[in-house]
Write a protein that holds these residues in place. Structure first.
Motif, PDB file in Angstrom:
ATOM      1  N   UNK A 181       0.762  -1.156   0.075  1.00 49.47           N
ATOM      2  CA  UNK A 181       0.111  -0.459  -0.220  1.00 49.47           C
ATOM      3  C   UNK A 181       0.580   0.934  -0.322  1.00 49.47           C
ATOM      4  N   UNK A 182       0.846   2.037  -1.135  1.00 48.49           N
ATOM      5  CA  UNK A 182       1.261   3.761  -0.889  1.00 48.49           C
ATOM      6  C   UNK A 182       0.387   4.387  -0.564  1.00 48.49           C
ATOM      7  N   UNK A 183       0.652   4.781   0.764  1.00 49.26           N
ATOM      8  CA  UNK A 183       0.131   6.581   1.074  1.00 49.26           C
ATOM      9  C   UNK A 183       0.447   7.472   0.495  1.00 49.26           C
ATOM     10  N   UNK A 184      -0.600   8.385  -0.848  1.00 52.90           N
ATOM     11  CA  UNK A 184       0.715   9.745  -0.713  1.00 52.90           C
ATOM     12  C   UNK A 184       0.224  10.622   0.143  1.00 52.90           C
ATOM     13  N   UNK A 185       0.615  11.705   0.895  1.00 56.35           N
ATOM     14  CA  UNK A 185       0.629  12.058   2.055  1.00 56.35           C
ATOM     15  C   UNK A 185       0.994  13.438   1.035  1.00 56.35           C
ATOM     16  N   UNK A 212      -3.194   5.271  -1.185  1.00 59.76           N
ATOM     17  CA  UNK A 212      -4.309   5.927  -1.506  1.00 59.76           C
ATOM     18  C   UNK A 212      -3.664   7.394  -0.511  1.00 59.76           C
ATOM     19  N   UNK A 213      -4.616   8.563  -1.176  1.00 65.87           N
ATOM     20  CA  UNK A 213      -4.006   9.693  -0.468  1.00 65.87           C
ATOM     21  C   UNK A 213      -4.997  10.786   0.195  1.00 65.87           C
ATOM     22  N   UNK A 214      -3.633  11.270   1.151  1.00 61.02           N
ATOM     23  CA  UNK A 214      -4.080  11.318   2.298  1.00 61.02           C
ATOM     24  C   UNK A 214      -3.340  13.095   2.855  1.00 61.02           C
ATOM     25  N   UNK A 215      -4.452  13.998   3.305  1.00 61.51           N
ATOM     26  CA  UNK A 215      -3.665  14.523   4.368  1.00 61.51           C
ATOM     27  C   UNK A 215      -3.462  14.407   5.601  1.00 61.51           C
TER      28      UNK A 215
END
Ligand SMILES: Nc1nc2c(ncn2[C@@H]2O[C@H](COP(=O)(O)OP(=O)(O)OP(=O)(O)O)[C@@H](O)[C@H]2O)c(=O)[nH]1
Ligand SMILES: [Zn+2]
Length: 365
Positions: A181-185, A212-215
């Motif tokens: 899983x990669x989290x593009x933060x 997934x993309x996050x703040x």
């Protein structure tokens, strides 16, 4: 002075040991410097969940490569221990001290339900991951659940593209290649176009990974925990997933990418082992430019001669495993499907080697 090999005593606290048995998942959280790993851990720890989560931070102390901190947080309390490392090498230090420390900790405090391990931004998580994988095989209390890579939406691209001296593998790219899983933060810091570019680049490296993309690393816990990326509980889902993998085309020279192919026919198990070992250990295969192919992550469903069940292939770093799944092959549908993520990979050459050395001629006995 105490024997250096010994783990330091951990803070004793009063909890009754949990019921025995059951292996505990460990998720490795990796990502380049400042991407948001610690933010993710803090977020997970403060979210509502009914788990006792241990967090291990593998960070070198400032100014000293001889210390790392082991912080264990549980219900908001934070314990910290300093472990002496003899040799500044993360994988060895984790191997020599980290695992023992985790086990000691569990002995003293009762078992955890989950372990999150943050590696330093520059570590090779492949070495750490394969270590936990081996331990599980050896009957340890812990098993590797998945590798999560946090990426900085603003600086990630630059980090991945940076050329390393002596042709070394770019660490940021390697971390993406390894990830389940990669989290593009930090999506707050980029516009849609920049975000698309980051997403495309992640995809160009790893054709298997979930994104997934996050703040502030705020992600659904169910997306991060219990991924079961390395077990063969569900061979059917695994095979389905492999079918969806698209080969990737690199935007960058010399970078890591995903190669996949399908081949019909049964495989000779011995020859398959030799093929994988030549690839992972001996680095015998070369691309058209004569550069050695390097595989970082490997997955497959294979049809071994004489076996009614599908066999799952998993590889990380220099480790690999072949495991029979509960899935039976349907008649006339025995298709080997392989996915390789790595550097200097050439699909045609790999496939040729595979067919000529591993695939048995059907009809011939
Ligand atoms: N603007 C913005 N800043 C963020 C976000 N997530 C984290 N940060 C900030 O980025 C900095 C680095 O975050 P960390 O969580 O410490 O990153 P890390 O990956 O653990 O960093 P290292 O352990 O030093 O490699 C901190 O100042 C965070 O507050 C985000 O979504 N947006
Ligand atoms: Zn951190």
């Amino acid at each position: 002075m105490e024997d250096e090999d010994d783990c330091p005593e951990l803070v004793p606290i009063d909890t009754q040991p949990a019921a025995p048995a059951q292996q505990i998942p460990v998720t490795i959280i990796t990502g380049y410097l400042g991407a948001g790993k610690t933010t993710l851990l803090n977020y997970i720890l403060t979210e509502q969940h009914n788990k006792r989560i241990a967090v291990i931070l593998n960070e070198f102390g400032e100014g000293s490569a001889l210390e790392k901190s082991l912080a264990v947080s549980q219900a908001g309390e934070l314990y910290e221990e300093w472990l002496e490392l003899r040799n500044g090498c993360l994988c060895c230090s984790v191997k020599d001290n980290g695992l023992k420390a985790i086990e000691n900790l569990m002995e003293k405090k009762g078992k955890f339900d989950y372990i999150l391990l943050e590696t330093t931004g520059l570590a090779d998580p492949g070495a750490v991951a394969s270590m936990f994988w081996v331990e599980a095989e050896l009957g340890s209390d812990i098993y590797l659940d998945g590798i999560v890579t946090v990426i900085d939406a603003k600086y990630g691209l630059q980090q991945v593209k940076e050329e390393k001296a002596d042709g070394r593998i770019n660490e940021a790219a390697r971390q993406i290649a390894l990830a389940d899983l990669t989290i593009i933060n930090k999506t707050d810091l980029v516009n849609e176009e920049e975000l698309n570019r980051v997403r495309d680049t992640v995809r160009s490296i790893n054709g298997l990974v979930k994104i997934v993309e996050t703040q502030r690393s705020r992600v659904e816990l169910s997306e991060v925990l219990d991924l079961h990326s390395f077990d063969d509980e569900d061979g059917a889902k695994f095979a389905e997933k492999l079918q969806l993998v698209k080969p990737t085309r690199s935007h960058l020279d010399k970078t890591i990418l995903t190669v996949t192919f399908e081949v019909t026919g049964d495989l000779c198990e011995e020859a398959l082992n030799a093929f994988i070992q030549d690839l992972l250990w001996e680095k015998k295969f070369r691309n058209k430019e004569g550069e050695p192919m390097t595989v970082i992550r490997l997955k497959g469903i294979v049809s071994l001669a004489g076996k009614a069940h599908q066999v799952m292939l998993q590889g990380v770093h220099e480790l690999y495993e072949l495991n029979e799944t509960p899935q039976l092959w349907e008649a006339n549908s025995r298709i080997n499907r392989l996915v390789f993520i790595g550097r200097n990979l050439n699909k045609d050459i790999l496939q040729e080697h595979f067919i000529s050395s591993v695939v048995l001629n059907t009809g011939q006995k």
